[in-house]
Design a protein around this motif. Structure first.
Motif, PDB file in Angstrom:
ATOM      1  N   PHE A   1      43.589  40.129  36.268  1.00 42.14           N
ATOM      2  CA  PHE A   1      43.270  41.453  35.730  1.00 42.14           C
ATOM      3  C   PHE A   1      41.768  41.676  35.655  1.00 42.14           C
ATOM      4  O   PHE A   1      41.253  42.698  36.128  1.00 42.14           O
ATOM      5  N   LEU A   2      41.059  40.724  35.063  1.00 39.08           N
ATOM      6  CA  LEU A   2      39.610  40.892  34.902  1.00 39.08           C
ATOM      7  C   LEU A   2      38.896  40.928  36.248  1.00 39.08           C
ATOM      8  O   LEU A   2      37.982  41.726  36.448  1.00 39.08           O
ATOM      9  N   SER A   3      39.308  40.080  37.172  1.00 38.79           N
ATOM     10  CA  SER A   3      38.685  40.060  38.498  1.00 38.79           C
ATOM     11  C   SER A   3      38.916  41.368  39.233  1.00 38.79           C
ATOM     12  O   SER A   3      37.998  41.913  39.851  1.00 38.79           O
ATOM     13  N   ALA A   4      40.139  41.858  39.185  1.00 36.32           N
ATOM     14  CA  ALA A   4      40.449  43.121  39.863  1.00 36.32           C
ATOM     15  C   ALA A   4      39.665  44.279  39.247  1.00 36.32           C
ATOM     16  O   ALA A   4      39.281  45.217  39.943  1.00 36.32           O
ATOM     17  N   LEU A   5      39.408  44.180  37.965  1.00 35.26           N
ATOM     18  CA  LEU A   5      38.713  45.236  37.250  1.00 35.26           C
ATOM     19  C   LEU A   5      37.208  45.256  37.534  1.00 35.26           C
ATOM     20  O   LEU A   5      36.624  46.321  37.732  1.00 35.26           O
ATOM     21  N   ILE A   6      36.578  44.081  37.581  1.00 34.95           N
ATOM     22  CA  ILE A   6      35.109  44.065  37.601  1.00 34.95           C
ATOM     23  C   ILE A   6      34.449  43.593  38.892  1.00 34.95           C
ATOM     24  O   ILE A   6      33.264  43.856  39.083  1.00 34.95           O
ATOM     25  N   LEU A   7      35.157  42.907  39.768  1.00 33.90           N
ATOM     26  CA  LEU A   7      34.483  42.370  40.954  1.00 33.90           C
ATOM     27  C   LEU A   7      34.239  43.450  41.995  1.00 33.90           C
ATOM     28  O   LEU A   7      35.105  44.285  42.253  1.00 33.90           O
ATOM     29  N   PRO A   8      33.066  43.415  42.615  1.00 31.22           N
ATOM     30  CA  PRO A   8      32.734  44.447  43.604  1.00 31.22           C
ATOM     31  C   PRO A   8      33.525  44.315  44.909  1.00 31.22           C
ATOM     32  O   PRO A   8      33.932  45.312  45.485  1.00 31.22           O
ATOM     33  N   ASN A   9      33.747  43.102  45.376  1.00 27.55           N
ATOM     34  CA  ASN A   9      34.508  42.860  46.597  1.00 27.55           C
ATOM     35  C   ASN A   9      35.885  42.359  46.187  1.00 27.55           C
ATOM     36  O   ASN A   9      36.011  41.320  45.559  1.00 27.55           O
ATOM     37  N   LYS A  10      36.920  43.066  46.564  1.00 30.03           N
ATOM     38  CA  LYS A  10      38.272  42.757  46.087  1.00 30.03           C
ATOM     39  C   LYS A  10      39.011  41.727  46.939  1.00 30.03           C
ATOM     40  O   LYS A  10      40.075  41.264  46.548  1.00 30.03           O
ATOM     41  N   TYR A  11      38.480  41.343  48.077  1.00 32.88           N
ATOM     42  CA  TYR A  11      39.220  40.418  48.936  1.00 32.88           C
ATOM     43  C   TYR A  11      39.463  39.060  48.279  1.00 32.88           C
ATOM     44  O   TYR A  11      40.588  38.565  48.325  1.00 32.88           O
ATOM     45  N   PRO A  12      38.474  38.418  47.637  1.00 34.72           N
ATOM     46  CA  PRO A  12      38.777  37.160  46.945  1.00 34.72           C
ATOM     47  C   PRO A  12      39.815  37.334  45.829  1.00 34.72           C
ATOM     48  O   PRO A  12      40.630  36.452  45.593  1.00 34.72           O
ATOM     49  N   VAL A  13      39.796  38.491  45.193  1.00 32.54           N
ATOM     50  CA  VAL A  13      40.774  38.787  44.140  1.00 32.54           C
ATOM     51  C   VAL A  13      42.165  38.869  44.752  1.00 32.54           C
ATOM     52  O   VAL A  13      43.133  38.332  44.208  1.00 32.54           O
ATOM     53  N   LEU A  14      42.264  39.534  45.893  1.00 37.75           N
ATOM     54  CA  LEU A  14      43.525  39.640  46.614  1.00 37.75           C
ATOM     55  C   LEU A  14      44.063  38.262  46.979  1.00 37.75           C
ATOM     56  O   LEU A  14      45.251  37.965  46.778  1.00 37.75           O
ATOM     57  N   LEU A  15      43.199  37.388  47.476  1.00 35.41           N
ATOM     58  CA  LEU A  15      43.603  36.021  47.815  1.00 35.41           C
ATOM     59  C   LEU A  15      44.092  35.265  46.584  1.00 35.41           C
ATOM     60  O   LEU A  15      45.077  34.524  46.643  1.00 35.41           O
ATOM     61  N   TYR A  16      43.402  35.467  45.484  1.00 33.23           N
ATOM     62  CA  TYR A  16      43.777  34.782  44.249  1.00 33.23           C
ATOM     63  C   TYR A  16      45.101  35.308  43.702  1.00 33.23           C
ATOM     64  O   TYR A  16      45.991  34.528  43.352  1.00 33.23           O
ATOM     65  N   ILE A  17      45.224  36.619  43.617  1.00 33.35           N
ATOM     66  CA  ILE A  17      46.428  37.209  43.024  1.00 33.35           C
ATOM     67  C   ILE A  17      47.671  36.874  43.830  1.00 33.35           C
ATOM     68  O   ILE A  17      48.713  36.544  43.266  1.00 33.35           O
ATOM     69  N   PHE A  18      47.573  36.948  45.141  1.00 32.18           N
ATOM     70  CA  PHE A  18      48.765  36.794  45.964  1.00 32.18           C
ATOM     71  C   PHE A  18      48.966  35.407  46.554  1.00 32.18           C
ATOM     72  O   PHE A  18      49.983  35.162  47.195  1.00 32.18           O
ATOM     73  N   PHE A  19      48.027  34.501  46.344  1.00 31.38           N
ATOM     74  CA  PHE A  19      48.280  33.144  46.815  1.00 31.38           C
ATOM     75  C   PHE A  19      47.686  32.073  45.903  1.00 31.38           C
ATOM     76  O   PHE A  19      48.411  31.324  45.259  1.00 31.38           O
ATOM     77  N   ALA A  20      46.384  31.986  45.845  1.00 28.82           N
ATOM     78  CA  ALA A  20      45.727  30.839  45.212  1.00 28.82           C
ATOM     79  C   ALA A  20      46.060  30.693  43.730  1.00 28.82           C
ATOM     80  O   ALA A  20      46.229  29.574  43.243  1.00 28.82           O
ATOM     81  N   GLY A  21      46.175  31.773  43.009  1.00 31.56           N
ATOM     82  CA  GLY A  21      46.498  31.687  41.589  1.00 31.56           C
ATOM     83  C   GLY A  21      47.944  31.323  41.330  1.00 31.56           C
ATOM     84  O   GLY A  21      48.263  30.669  40.337  1.00 31.56           O
ATOM     85  N   LEU A  22      48.828  31.729  42.221  1.00 31.21           N
ATOM     86  CA  LEU A  22      50.254  31.440  42.061  1.00 31.21           C
ATOM     87  C   LEU A  22      50.661  30.088  42.634  1.00 31.21           C
ATOM     88  O   LEU A  22      51.613  29.474  42.159  1.00 31.21           O
ATOM     89  N   TYR A  23      49.965  29.630  43.670  1.00 31.91           N
ATOM     90  CA  TYR A  23      50.411  28.442  44.388  1.00 31.91           C
ATOM     91  C   TYR A  23      50.552  27.189  43.515  1.00 31.91           C
ATOM     92  O   TYR A  23      51.528  26.450  43.678  1.00 31.91           O
ATOM     93  N   PRO A  24      49.643  26.909  42.589  1.00 28.62           N
ATOM     94  CA  PRO A  24      49.844  25.711  41.761  1.00 28.62           C
ATOM     95  C   PRO A  24      51.156  25.736  40.970  1.00 28.62           C
ATOM     96  O   PRO A  24      51.805  24.704  40.804  1.00 28.62           O
ATOM     97  N   MET A  25      51.573  26.900  40.514  1.00 27.42           N
ATOM     98  CA  MET A  25      52.824  27.000  39.765  1.00 27.42           C
ATOM     99  C   MET A  25      54.025  26.888  40.699  1.00 27.42           C
ATOM    100  O   MET A  25      55.026  26.253  40.359  1.00 27.42           O
ATOM    101  N   VAL A  26      53.909  27.478  41.884  1.00 28.80           N
ATOM    102  CA  VAL A  26      54.970  27.345  42.887  1.00 28.80           C
ATOM    103  C   VAL A  26      55.083  25.891  43.323  1.00 28.80           C
ATOM    104  O   VAL A  26      56.189  25.346  43.429  1.00 28.80           O
ATOM    105  N   LYS A  27      53.957  25.240  43.551  1.00 28.54           N
ATOM    106  CA  LYS A  27      53.935  23.834  43.957  1.00 28.54           C
ATOM    107  C   LYS A  27      54.597  22.959  42.892  1.00 28.54           C
ATOM    108  O   LYS A  27      55.422  22.108  43.205  1.00 28.54           O
ATOM    109  N   SER A  28      54.254  23.187  41.642  1.00 33.36           N
ATOM    110  CA  SER A  28      54.818  22.411  40.547  1.00 33.36           C
ATOM    111  C   SER A  28      56.339  22.561  40.485  1.00 33.36           C
ATOM    112  O   SER A  28      57.061  21.579  40.345  1.00 33.36           O
TER     113      SER A  28
END
Length: 181
Positions: free
Chosen positions: A71-98
């Protein structure tokens, strides 16, 4: 009365640590947002925070950190591509992996690959239609998917090695066990 006090301290500590780790995740993503060539690295670094939360806190803590960071990244970061990567893969993957690694090995690998390919497709489509990235940078051809899947296998292997290193050596050395209460 003491029991309630101790429970409140643990809850306060959990929320505080989750907030600090969320802020650290946002900081990593901000670096990736400023320096375009670090967008994947920033998303991967932010995912390590979720790995730590899964190992040390479990339950809803990783989800809380993921949601706040997203939420905070999507709200304040100027370039949204890293946020997109985080929201749809990198942030979720550790929980999916577990969750996936509690399943038989073949099923676990299939779950991870299906998750990656679905999310990779979403990221590519959102990059094209939401962020208006040029088509030649995105490309939905088979080579990109093959390379992406190979990168997932390498990322998963390296993440497993890092988790093992943390559990065997770094946890004691860094004294991070019990950081959530």
């Amino acid at each position: 009365m003491k029991r309630k006090s101790k429970t409140k301290r643990i809850q306060t500590r959990t929320i505080t640590m989750a907030a600090v780790l969320s802020a650290l995740g946002v900081a990593f993503l901000y670096i990736g947002s400023i320096f375009d060539f670090l967008d994947l690295t920033a998303a991967a670094a932010s995912s390590l925070i979720i790995v730590l939360a899964v190992m040390e806190g479990g339950g809803g803590i990783p989800w809380m950190i993921y949601a706040a960071t997203s939420f905070l990244s999507a709200l304040i970061l100027p370039n949204k591509y890293p946020v997109l990567l985080y929201i749809f893969f990198a942030g979720l993957y550790p929980m999916v992996k577990s969750a996936a690694e509690r399943l038989p090995r073949i099923v676990s690998a299939a779950v991870k690959l299906v998750f990656f390919n679905v999310m990779f497709t979403l990221i590519m489509l959102m990059g094209r239609y939401l962020l208006h990235l040029p088509e030649d940078e995105i490309g939905l051809d088979a080579v990109i998917y093959i390379l992406g899947n190979l990168m997932l296998v390498a990322y998963d292997y390296l993440l497993t090695q890092l988790i093992t290193l943390y559990q065997r050596k770094l946890r004691k050395m860094l004294k991070l066990g019990g950081i959530f209460g």
